[in-house]
Design a protein around this motif. Structure first.
Motif, PDB file in Angstrom:
ATOM      1  N   LEU A  49       0.845  -1.192   0.000  1.00 20.33           N
ATOM      2  CA  LEU A  49       0.000   0.000   0.000  1.00 20.33           C
ATOM      3  C   LEU A  49       0.881   1.243   0.000  1.00 20.33           C
ATOM      4  O   LEU A  49       2.033   1.206   0.465  1.00 20.33           O
ATOM      5  N   CYS A  54      -7.093   2.415  10.950  1.00 21.19           N
ATOM      6  CA  CYS A  54      -8.204   1.481  10.753  1.00 21.19           C
ATOM      7  C   CYS A  54      -7.877   0.524   9.622  1.00 21.19           C
ATOM      8  O   CYS A  54      -6.865   0.662   8.948  1.00 21.19           O
ATOM      9  N   ASP A  55      -8.772  -0.413   9.427  1.00 17.92           N
ATOM     10  CA  ASP A  55      -8.594  -1.422   8.388  1.00 17.92           C
ATOM     11  C   ASP A  55      -9.713  -1.296   7.351  1.00 17.92           C
ATOM     12  O   ASP A  55      -9.883  -2.162   6.517  1.00 17.92           O
ATOM     13  N   THR A  56     -10.494  -0.220   7.471  1.00 16.97           N
ATOM     14  CA  THR A  56     -11.737  -0.156   6.701  1.00 16.97           C
ATOM     15  C   THR A  56     -11.846   1.107   5.857  1.00 16.97           C
ATOM     16  O   THR A  56     -12.926   1.453   5.396  1.00 16.97           O
ATOM     17  N   SER A  57     -10.746   1.824   5.697  1.00 17.49           N
ATOM     18  CA  SER A  57     -10.718   3.037   4.869  1.00 17.49           C
ATOM     19  C   SER A  57     -11.613   4.145   5.396  1.00 17.49           C
ATOM     20  O   SER A  57     -12.104   4.961   4.625  1.00 17.49           O
ATOM     21  N   GLN A  58     -11.820   4.174   6.703  1.00 17.60           N
ATOM     22  CA  GLN A  58     -12.770   5.142   7.245  1.00 17.60           C
ATOM     23  C   GLN A  58     -12.162   6.268   8.079  1.00 17.60           C
ATOM     24  O   GLN A  58     -12.752   7.333   8.188  1.00 17.60           O
ATOM     25  N   VAL A 103      -4.220  10.161   5.526  1.00 17.04           N
ATOM     26  CA  VAL A 103      -4.421  11.050   4.364  1.00 17.04           C
ATOM     27  C   VAL A 103      -3.119  11.742   3.959  1.00 17.04           C
ATOM     28  O   VAL A 103      -2.418  12.300   4.800  1.00 17.04           O
ATOM     29  N   VAL A 162      -5.898  11.916  -0.452  1.00 19.19           N
ATOM     30  CA  VAL A 162      -6.364  10.541  -0.596  1.00 19.19           C
ATOM     31  C   VAL A 162      -5.954   9.737   0.636  1.00 19.19           C
ATOM     32  O   VAL A 162      -5.036  10.106   1.361  1.00 19.19           O
ATOM     33  N   LYS A 163      -6.663   8.638   0.851  1.00 19.96           N
ATOM     34  CA  LYS A 163      -6.341   7.746   1.951  1.00 19.96           C
ATOM     35  C   LYS A 163      -5.238   6.798   1.464  1.00 19.96           C
ATOM     36  O   LYS A 163      -5.487   5.934   0.623  1.00 19.96           O
ATOM     37  N   CYS A 216      -3.897   4.389   2.758  1.00 21.54           N
ATOM     38  CA  CYS A 216      -4.090   2.978   3.094  1.00 21.54           C
ATOM     39  C   CYS A 216      -4.960   2.300   2.052  1.00 21.54           C
ATOM     40  O   CYS A 216      -5.184   1.099   2.097  1.00 21.54           O
ATOM     41  N   THR A 217      -5.510   3.091   1.133  1.00 22.35           N
ATOM     42  CA  THR A 217      -6.443   2.541   0.156  1.00 22.35           C
ATOM     43  C   THR A 217      -5.975   2.891  -1.257  1.00 22.35           C
ATOM     44  O   THR A 217      -6.766   3.218  -2.131  1.00 22.35           O
ATOM     45  N   ALA A 218      -4.661   2.859  -1.434  1.00 26.95           N
ATOM     46  CA  ALA A 218      -4.069   3.042  -2.760  1.00 26.95           C
ATOM     47  C   ALA A 218      -2.852   2.133  -2.818  1.00 26.95           C
ATOM     48  O   ALA A 218      -2.105   2.040  -1.837  1.00 26.95           O
ATOM     49  N   GLU A 267     -15.765  14.611   7.311  1.00 24.49           N
ATOM     50  CA  GLU A 267     -16.467  13.340   7.527  1.00 24.49           C
ATOM     51  C   GLU A 267     -15.552  12.129   7.364  1.00 24.49           C
ATOM     52  O   GLU A 267     -15.808  11.074   7.925  1.00 24.49           O
ATOM     53  N   GLY A 268     -14.490  12.280   6.606  1.00 23.82           N
ATOM     54  CA  GLY A 268     -13.584  11.152   6.392  1.00 23.82           C
ATOM     55  C   GLY A 268     -12.416  11.122   7.354  1.00 23.82           C
ATOM     56  O   GLY A 268     -11.449  10.392   7.128  1.00 23.82           O
ATOM     57  N   ASN A 269     -12.475  11.908   8.415  1.00 23.09           N
ATOM     58  CA  ASN A 269     -11.383  11.944   9.401  1.00 23.09           C
ATOM     59  C   ASN A 269     -11.957  11.791  10.800  1.00 23.09           C
ATOM     60  O   ASN A 269     -12.735  12.630  11.248  1.00 23.09           O
TER      61      ASN A 269
END
Ligand SMILES: Cc1cc2nc3c(=O)[nH]c(=O)nc-3n(C[C@H](O)[C@H](O)[C@H](O)COP(=O)(O)OP(=O)(O)OC[C@H]3O[C@@H](n4cnc5c(N)ncnc54)[C@H](O)[C@@H]3O)c2cc1C
Ligand code: FES
Ligand code: FES
Lengths: 154, 264
Positions: A22, A40-44, A49, A57-58, A60-62, A131-133
């Protein structure tokens, strides 16, 4: 293992990665840039960032390999010549953190917010945009105050 | 997460070829559904075929229809000035998906290929009567959504673009699950160019569906008031820790009213 290169905080870097590596793992484990967190493990949660080609972008999700040749900025890239970035300064000034775990992601999200929406941000906009943090400590009150002040001084 | 081979082809035909060759391949778009799934060990593909090399992002607004490339991010859809004029309901929907970081990477093609029962885009696609363009054919929305996480896509077929007719008016309202931000109930309403009315509901059932009772009322009178006292049946709707089927049924009418009020 494939080798990739990218620009991180203005410097050209390269390293070997697996397909599954990642972006956040590349930054933390290969480059030692541990300011970017994993919460987290759920991109939340948004603790991870960073900016990729100018966008929050996150990381952990790229996949790192999918970010080859990209221009990446992490929390370590904000301060210039030993002086905190105005948004970092505002978090310090307004006690926008307690444990500090969420802070790098909050600040990277906040800087991105200002880039997109300008320096004059009202409380509703800031809360909605964050909302994403997720923060487990502060109850957000001082984070919102910090983002508002930091935006104005950017 | 298990390791995999990674390729990023530049052409649709090469991506299809790579997928056909793979033992257990998966396409990757924005990764905001797929990567969390891999992290949780719910899938372990041998090969990842990254579609970002196709560079098919973009919103093209024509007089009668809008075509959006599969690789267009939610943020790009929400930010398109032309789209905000042509189909305001669709631009608003995209701007309400997840959070800003999710919108910077997640794509319309990925969302439609995934067809999560609580995803937003399926409501717009069915509500407007969109056409899904793939590597092989064009599929009308009516035939495309085939149930929970299930679509008419076959094997190595790739979504390349989505074509939406420009309606007279459109609006979207969602009641988000505050933790996941997905729709607990989301309702898309559209008054099409020929005057017909469509209402599509996401989040409430096992997959996106149209609400004929609401469509009939709005066809007579396209106003929120026309939906007063019109109840949607709870039978077959989702019931979980977040909301009972009865509550979701109630929310459908409430969200439909808000969508009509917001429609432009
Ligand atoms: C924190 C968070 C909040 C979210 N909130 C919402 C929300 O409120 N509403 C909502 O609708 N969604 C939400 N999402 C999901 C998000 O919109 C995803 O981006 C989207 O569902 C998938 O798009 P993607 O481009 O990321 O696809 P990926 O994750 O890359 O792919 C998803 C699936 O589609 C397949 N696929 C991808 N592209 C194609 C293609 N062109 N052709 C064929 N198959 C393809 C992949 O193989 C995979 O199976 C959220 C996600 C996160 C992490
Ligand atoms: S670690 Fe990336 S969103 Fe939580
Ligand atoms: S300060 Fe501790 S999580 Fe935000």
């Amino acid at each position: 293992m494939p080798a990739i290169s990218m620009k991180v905080n203005g410097q050209a870097v390269c390293g070997e990665v697996e397909g599954r590596t990642l972006l956040v793992e590349f930054l933390r484990d290969k480059l030692g840039l541990t300011g970017t967190h994993v919460g987290c493990d759920t991109s939340q949660c948004g603790a991870c960032v960073v900016h990729v080609d100018g966008k929050a972008v996150k990381s952990c999700t790229a996949l790192a390999i999918a970010c080859a040749d990209a221009d990446v900025v992490t929390i370590e890239g904000l301060a210039k010549n030993g002086k905190l970035h105005p948004m970092q300064e505002a978090f310090r000034e307004h006690h926008g953190l307690q444990c500090g775990f969420c802070t790098p992601g909050m600040i990277m999200a906040a800087v991105d917010m200002v880039k997109r929406l300008g320096k004059k941000l009202d409380e509703d906009t800031i809360r909605h945009e964050l909302e994403g943090n997720i923060c487990r400590c502060t109850g957000y009150h001082n984070i919102v105050a910090a983002v508002k002040a930091g935006a104005a001084s950017m | 997460m298990e390791n995999f081979n990674y390729v990023r082809p530049a052409k649709v035909a090469d991506a299809v070829k790579a997928m056909k060759k793979a033992k257990d391949g998966k396409y990757l778009a924005g990764g905001h559904t797929l990567l969390p799934t891999l992290k949780q060990g719910l899938a372990a593909p041998t090969d990842i075929v990254d579609l970002s090399g196709l560079k098919n992002a973009g919103v093209k607004v024509g007089a009668k229809s809008v075509t959006i490339g599969a690789g267009t991010t939610h943020a790009e859809v929400a930010g398109s000035k032309d789209l905000r004029k042509a189909i305001p309901g669709l631009a608003k929907l995209a701007g309400g998906i997840g959070d800003p970081h999710v919108r910077h990477r997640g794509t319309i093609g990925g969302s439609l290929a995934n067809n999560d029962p609580a995803a937003d885009y399926p409501a717009a696609a069915l509500g407007l009567g969109a056409t899904i363009h793939t590597s092989d054919r064009k599929i009308p929305a009516e035939k495309y959504f085939t149930g929970m996480f299930s679509t008419a896509l076959k094997g190595s077929e790739i979504v390349t673009a989505v074509e939406f007719p420009v309606p007279k008016k459109s609006g979207y309202a969602k009641f988000p699950n505050p933790a996941s931000l997905y729709a607990m109930v989301g309702v898309f309403v559209a008054q099409l160019a020929d005057g017909s009315v469509r209402v599509a509901v996401t989040g409430a059932g096992p997959g996106v569906f149209r609400a004929p009772e609401l469509e009939a009322a709005l066809a007579k009178n396209f106003s929120a008031k026309a939906l007063d006292g019109i109840a949607v049946k709870a039978k077959g709707l989702n019931s979980d820790m977040h909301a009972s089927a009865e509550y979701r049924a109630h929310l459908i009418t409430v969200m439909a009213k808000r969508a009509v009020e917001a429609a432009k």
